[in-house]
Design an enzyme around this catalytic site. Structure first.
Site, PDB file in Angstrom:
ATOM      1  N   CYS A 129       0.805  -1.237   0.000  1.00 37.80           N
ATOM      2  CA  CYS A 129       0.000   0.000   0.000  1.00 37.80           C
ATOM      3  C   CYS A 129       0.835   1.283   0.000  1.00 37.80           C
ATOM      4  CB  CYS A 129      -1.005  -0.004   1.149  1.00 37.80           C
ATOM      5  SG  CYS A 129      -0.326  -0.429   2.745  1.00 37.80           S
ATOM      6  N   CYS A 137      -3.522  -2.658  -0.805  1.00 39.10           N
ATOM      7  CA  CYS A 137      -2.428  -3.536  -0.367  1.00 39.10           C
ATOM      8  C   CYS A 137      -2.052  -4.583  -1.420  1.00 39.10           C
ATOM      9  CB  CYS A 137      -2.810  -4.227   0.940  1.00 39.10           C
ATOM     10  SG  CYS A 137      -3.208  -3.043   2.244  1.00 39.10           S
ATOM     11  N   LYS A 203      -6.283  -9.076  11.625  1.00 42.15           N
ATOM     12  CA  LYS A 203      -6.167  -7.618  11.527  1.00 42.15           C
ATOM     13  C   LYS A 203      -7.547  -7.070  11.207  1.00 42.15           C
ATOM     14  CE  LYS A 203      -3.720  -4.113   8.833  1.00 42.15           C
ATOM     15  NZ  LYS A 203      -2.791  -3.909   7.701  1.00 42.15           N
ATOM     16  N   ARG A 213      -1.928   5.800   9.588  1.00 35.35           N
ATOM     17  CA  ARG A 213      -2.055   6.186   8.164  1.00 35.35           C
ATOM     18  C   ARG A 213      -1.437   7.547   7.926  1.00 35.35           C
ATOM     19  NH1 ARG A 213      -7.867   3.544   7.833  1.00 35.35           N
ATOM     20  NH2 ARG A 213      -7.122   1.393   7.693  1.00 35.35           N
ATOM     21  N   CYS A 228     -12.582  -4.983   2.537  1.00 35.91           N
ATOM     22  CA  CYS A 228     -12.782  -6.263   1.849  1.00 35.91           C
ATOM     23  C   CYS A 228     -11.699  -7.268   2.217  1.00 35.91           C
ATOM     24  CB  CYS A 228     -12.860  -6.075   0.341  1.00 35.91           C
ATOM     25  SG  CYS A 228     -11.426  -5.261  -0.338  1.00 35.91           S
ATOM     26  N   LYS A 257      -4.270  -7.541  15.743  1.00 39.62           N
ATOM     27  CA  LYS A 257      -4.142  -6.090  15.618  1.00 39.62           C
ATOM     28  C   LYS A 257      -5.513  -5.471  15.396  1.00 39.62           C
ATOM     29  CE  LYS A 257      -2.056  -2.675  12.582  1.00 39.62           C
ATOM     30  NZ  LYS A 257      -1.333  -2.383  11.356  1.00 39.62           N
TER      31      LYS A 257
HETATM   32 ZN   LIG Z   1      -1.180  -2.489   3.220  1.00 41.08          ZN
END
Ligand SMILES: [Zn+2]
Length: 348
Positions: A129, A137, A203, A213, A228, A257
Site C-alpha cells: 500500500c 495492499c 487484523k 495512516r 474487503c 491487531k
Molecule cells: Zn497495506
C-alpha cells in the site's frame, strides 16, 4: 511460481534461528525486553527526522538518522524493531514496483541495522500500500484486487527483505494465500529456514489506525477502503479462521491487531495454536498496540486522566494475561526504562 507444492511445516528452524525468536517460543508471561518490538517509519529522505502530528513523540526517520536514534535504545536493551517504508519520491504504480527496488528506503535501513546492531532482531512489515498509486495492499485489475498476482508480488517483496538481511517478514495485507506464497518464495531463495514469517493474521478494519495512516501516509486514494480484506470488527469467527489458515500455511508467529479492543482474539490465537499444532501451547502470538491506542493513552495521561506509566503497563498486562508473547508498541523506549526501574510487579 507454484504456491502449494512445499510442505511448509517442516521449516521449523526459522522460528528459533535468532535468540530473540527463541525467547518468543517460551511460555513467558513476564514483561521482558525480548518481548517488545519497536515500530520504525523509514522515509526516503536519508537525513529526515519528521514529526507525526497525530502520533506524539513518534517520528519518521531517514536511514542516516537510525544509528543515532537506536544507539541509546539498544544500550537500554532494545531487542527488536519492525520497519515500515514511507517512500515519498519513489514512483508509485499498480504493482508497487518500487518496493523491490533501491527506491525502497527499507532496504538500506536493513543493511545498516545488520551492520551497526548485530544482535538486533529486524522485522519488516511486508505490504504494497505504501508503494501502489491507489494505496491498496495488492494489485488491482478492473478496480478489483487480483489475489494470485497480489500474493506473488507480496512474496517477491518479502524475499527482497529476506535477502537484504531481515530476520522476520511480516505480511500485513490479510489476503488469502499469501503466507504459503511467501513461505515458498523464502524456501526458493534459500531463506526458508533462516527468515521467520510473522503473519498479521487477525487484523481488524479498526478505527484505531488513523494516526498510523498519517505516519505511513498510506491511506487509500480515490475512495474505497480495506474492509474487503481486513476483518469486520465484530467477527470473532472469521478471526479464528484467519488464525487457523495462517498457521496451516506455515506462519511461524501470528499477530492480532489492534490489541486492547481484541483481547478475546489474542486468547483465540493462543488456543488456536494449541488446537492446530498438537500440544503447541507456546505458538508465539504477537499483538500490535496500534497508533490509536498509543494516542489514546498519551492524551489521557497528558490530560490528567491517569498516570502514563500505570496506564500503559495496565494495557500490557492485559495483553500478557490474554496470552500474547510479543508486543509491538510505540511505547517501547519508555517501557525499556520502566523495566529497569523495576518498581512494578515483575510477574504480570
Ligand atoms: Zn497495506
Amino acid at each position: 511460481m507454484k504456491t502449494n507444492s512445499i510442505p511448509t511445516t517442516s521449516y521449523l528452524h526459522s522460528s528459533f534461528g535468532h535468540p530473540v525468536l527463541r525467547s518468543w517460543s517460551e511460555l513467558n508471561t513476564n514483561l521482558t525486553k525480548e518481548s517488545l518490538i519497536y515500530p520504525l517509519f523509514i522515509t526516503d529522505d536519508a537525513n529526515a527526522v519528521e514529526e507525526i502530528k497525530s502520533l506524539p513523540d513518534v517520528y519518521r526517520y531517514g536511514v542516516n538518522k537510525l544509528e543515532e536514534v537506536l544507539t541509546p535504545l539498544v544500550r537500554k536493551g532494545l531487542k527488536s524493531v519492525i520497519l515500515f517504508g514511507v517512500p515519498k519520491t519513489a514512483k508509485k504504480d499498480n504493482f508497487g514496483t518500487s518496493a523491490t527496488s533501491e527506491a525502497n528506503p527499507v532496504l538500506p535501513a536493513i543493511r545498516l541495522l545488520r551492520k551497526k546492531f548485530s544482535e538486533l532482531l529486524i522485522c519488516c512489515d511486508v505490504c504494497l500500500c505504501a508503494y501502489t498509486d491507489h494505496g491498496h495492499c495488492g494489485i488491482l485489475k478492473d478496480g478489483e484486487l487480483e489475489n494470485i498476482a497480489s500474493i506473488q508480488r507480496l512474496a517477491e517483496v518479502a524475499g527482497t527483505y529476506a535477502l537484504a538481511g531481515a530476520h522476520v517478514v511480516a505480511p500485513s495485507d490479510m489476503m488469502d494465500g499469501r503466507i504459503l506464497a511467501i513461505k515458498n518464495e523464502l524456501i526458493r531463495i534459500g531463506k526458508g529456514s533462516k527468515t521467520a514469517l510473522m503473519s498479521y493474521s487477525a487484523k481488524f478494519a479498526s478505527s484505531f489506525y488513523g494516526p498510523f495512516r498519517d505516519a505511513a501516509e498510506s491511506g487509500v486514494k480515490g475512495g474505497g477502503d480495506r474492509k474487503c480484506y481486513q476483518l469486520p470488527v465484530g467477527s470473532r469467527g472469521l478471526a479464528r479462521r484467519a488464525l487457523q489458515r495462517d498457521m496451516a500455511e506455515g506462519a511461524d508467529m501470528v499477530m492480532v491487531k489492534p490489541g486492547g479492543p481484541y483481547l478475546d482474539i489474542i486468547r483465540d490465537g493462543k488456543v488456536t495454536g494449541k488446537l492446530t499444532r498438537e500440544l503447541c501451547t507456546n505458538y508465539p502470538v504477537a499483538v500490535y498496540q496500534v497508533s490509536g491506542e498509543y494516542a489514546m493513552l498519551w492524551h489521557g495521561a497528558k490530560n490528567g486522566v491517569f498516570d502514563l506509566k500505570v496506564g500503559v503497563l495496565e494495557s500490557l498486562t492485559s495483553f500478557y494475561r490474554a496470552g500474547a508473547n510479543v508486543i509491538i508498541t510505540y511505547y517501547t523506549p519508555k517501557i525499556l526504562e520502566w523495566i529497569d526501574e523495576r518498581n512494578y510487579p515483575s510477574k504480570l
